[in-house]
Design an enzyme around this catalytic site. Sequence first.
Site, PDB file in Angstrom:
ATOM      1  N   LYS A   1      37.149  37.443  52.735  1.00  0.00           N
ATOM      2  CA  LYS A   1      36.177  37.354  53.836  1.00  0.00           C
ATOM      3  C   LYS A   1      35.277  36.144  53.622  1.00  0.00           C
ATOM      4  O   LYS A   1      34.986  35.388  54.559  1.00  0.00           O
ATOM      5  CB  LYS A   1      35.337  38.636  53.914  1.00  0.00           C
ATOM      6  CG  LYS A   1      36.082  39.857  54.458  1.00  0.00           C
ATOM      7  CD  LYS A   1      36.379  39.748  55.956  1.00  0.00           C
ATOM      8  CE  LYS A   1      36.932  41.036  56.531  1.00  0.00           C
ATOM      9  NZ  LYS A   1      37.428  40.861  57.915  1.00  0.00           N
TER      10      LYS A   1
ATOM     11  N   TYR B   1      39.284  41.708  48.936  1.00  0.00           N
ATOM     12  CA  TYR B   1      38.886  41.767  50.346  1.00  0.00           C
ATOM     13  C   TYR B   1      37.634  40.922  50.607  1.00  0.00           C
ATOM     14  O   TYR B   1      37.589  40.108  51.535  1.00  0.00           O
ATOM     15  CB  TYR B   1      38.629  43.235  50.696  1.00  0.00           C
ATOM     16  CG  TYR B   1      38.052  43.521  52.048  1.00  0.00           C
ATOM     17  CD1 TYR B   1      38.847  43.487  53.183  1.00  0.00           C
ATOM     18  CD2 TYR B   1      36.714  43.876  52.190  1.00  0.00           C
ATOM     19  CE1 TYR B   1      38.316  43.800  54.432  1.00  0.00           C
ATOM     20  CE2 TYR B   1      36.178  44.191  53.426  1.00  0.00           C
ATOM     21  CZ  TYR B   1      36.981  44.140  54.546  1.00  0.00           C
ATOM     22  OH  TYR B   1      36.456  44.442  55.770  1.00  0.00           O
TER      23      TYR B   1
END
Lengths: 306, 306
Positions: free
Chosen positions: B145, B141
Site C-alpha cells: 500500500k 500488505y
Amino acid sequence: MNTLVTGAAGFLGANLLRSLLADPRGGHIVAVDLVPQSFPDASGRLRWITGGLDDPAGLAAVAATRFDTVFHLASIPGGLAEREPALGRRVNLDATLALFDRLAEAGTRPRVVFASSIAVYGEMAGDAVHALTPTRPTLTYGAHKRMAEIALADLTRRGGVSGIALRLPGLVARPGGSTGHGSAFMSDLLRSVAAGQPYVCPVGPEATCWWMSAACAVANLRHAAAIVATGDIQLPALHLSVGEVVAALAETFGPACGRLVTHRPSPEIERLFGRLPPLWAQEAEALGFAHDGSALRLVAAALAAD
Amino acid sequence: MNTLVTGAAGFLGANLLRSLLADPRGGHIVAVDLVPQSFPDASGRLRWITGGLDDPAGLAAVAATRFDTVFHLASIPGGLAEREPALGRRVNLDATLALFDRLAEAGTRPRVVFASSIAVYGEMAGDAVHALTPTRPTLTYGAHKRMAEIALADLTRRGGVSGIALRLPGLVARPGGSTGHGSAFMSDLLRSVAAGQPYVCPVGPEATCWWMSAACAVANLRHAAAIVATGDIQLPALHLSVGEVVAALAETFGPACGRLVTHRPSPEIERLFGRLPPLWAQEAEALGFAHDGSALRLVAAALAAD
C-alpha cells in the site's frame, strides 16, 4: 564467501570493486554491469557479467550463484530517469524488486546492502534531517529508491534477506561529463579547480550541500555489509557550503583557486541541490557509519580516489 | 462522465457502487471485480467487467474506457497477502502500478482515489498518529500500500493523474466469515451482538481501535473524488475502546448486550489491531473528511448499511 556487486562499472561500483579486490579476505566476487569491463584482477577472484538486471537472462545469470553478500548499486541516475521514466522504472524499480525477490528465494538469507539516496526526502529546506524525517520524493528516481527500501525491509522482516539501505548523498568527485546526476556540479567544481581550470558554478557560494567522497561511501558500504543492523540508514555526510569547499580547495592547491570559481546560480539546481539543511545522523554514527571528517579531508579523499 | 470502481464486489466497493448508482449525477460507471455480479441498476449506467487487473486482458478491458474518476479499491487483504505473498504482490503492487500507469498514459489526467490503509504505519503503540508519522509497515500488505501511495504521488507530480490516497482503518460491519482481514473481529463483534448472539472477543475491553462505518468510508471516498487536494491522507476515525463500542451496542439494543460479549485476548491480534493510539487528523478534517461522529452513530451506520 561470494559477493555480488551490481552497477560495478559505475563510479561507486568501480571504487567498491577495487576495495574488495584489494582485501584478501574478500572471497569470490561477481560483478555485473551493462558495460563490459576488464578489471585488473591478479587474484582470479573476479567474474564479470555483462548484462542488465532488467533482462531476464542477465538476472538469471546473476541469480545462478548463491551469494553471502550483495551490494546493489545499479541504477539509472535521477536526471536521466526523469527524462526517460520507462527506463528508470525498469531498472530502478522493476529490476531491483526482481533481484531482491530472487535473493530472498535462494534460501541463503544473504546480506543485501542497497545504495539508496537522499532523493527519498524530496525537497529539503529549513528543518534538519533526522531519522524520522518523512520521505516525500520529488523525483521519480527518489520515489523508486523509497519503494525499493520498503520492499527490502519487508523481505528482511519475512526472513528472506538481511537488508540494509544506505541513503547516499551526491558523491565526489565523479569523472567529468554529464552523468545524469543533478548534483554533478559538486564533482565538476572539485575537478576543475584541482586541475587549475576556471569553473562556472550553477549555485552560489552560500549554497549548502551534503558532501561525501567515494572512498568514504565505499567504507560505509563495506561497514554495512559487516554489521547486523537492518533497515533504512541516513548516512552521515558533511554539511558544507560551496564557499567552505572552495576554501578547502584553496588551502590544498593554493590561494589562486578561489579566483577560478565564478557563480551563475540556476534557480532549479539551487532549489533541488543547493539548500540542504543540517543533517543529524547520530543513529548511523552509533552504528559505526561516518562522514569524511572535514572539508580538507573531503577534498583530499575525493581527488585521490582514482 | 465515466467512473471506474475496482474491487466493486468487495465490502467497500459494493457500498460505494450503491451510493454512486443512487446519485443521478453519477454518469456512467464501469465496475471491475474477479467476482461476477449482477448489480441492481435500473438506470443502465453500470457496466460490469468480470476479471482481474493482474491479468493483461482484464487490465486492457478496463483501460479501453477513458475515465474522469477512478476508485481503486481492489486488493488482497492483509492476512491473505501475508500467507500468499505472490498473490499479494501480483494484485496489491504489480496490478496497482500497472493500472496507475495505464491511467496516466491515457492523457485525460483522471482523478484517482486510492484506498490505502493504516497498515502503512506498521505497529502503532503509544504516540498519537498524525500527518508526519513515519510509515514502517510490518505486513507485506502495508508495504505494498505504501509503495503504491508513492507511485501515485509521483504520477501526480508528473501530471499523468490527479491522485489522492486515503488511509482507511478497519471498516465495520463486514459480513461474517473469514475475509482475510486481521481486524475482522471488529465487525464480528457488532454483528453478533446486534443479532443477540454471544461473541468471544479476541481482544480485551480496554483494547483501542480506529473505527469507521462503510457508509462513512463511502462518503470520504466520494468527497476525495470531488476535491482537488492530492497526496496521502490519513482519514479521521473514531478512537474507541472495545468497551466503549459494547456500551454503545447496549444503549442501542438493550443492556443484555453487554453479557453477550466475553473476552479471550489473543496477544498477536491485540498487538497488531488492539493498541491503536490516538489519531490527530486535523489536516484531513480541514479538507472536509470526517469520522462517524460518535460510538452510537458508528453502531447505527455500521449496522444499517446493508
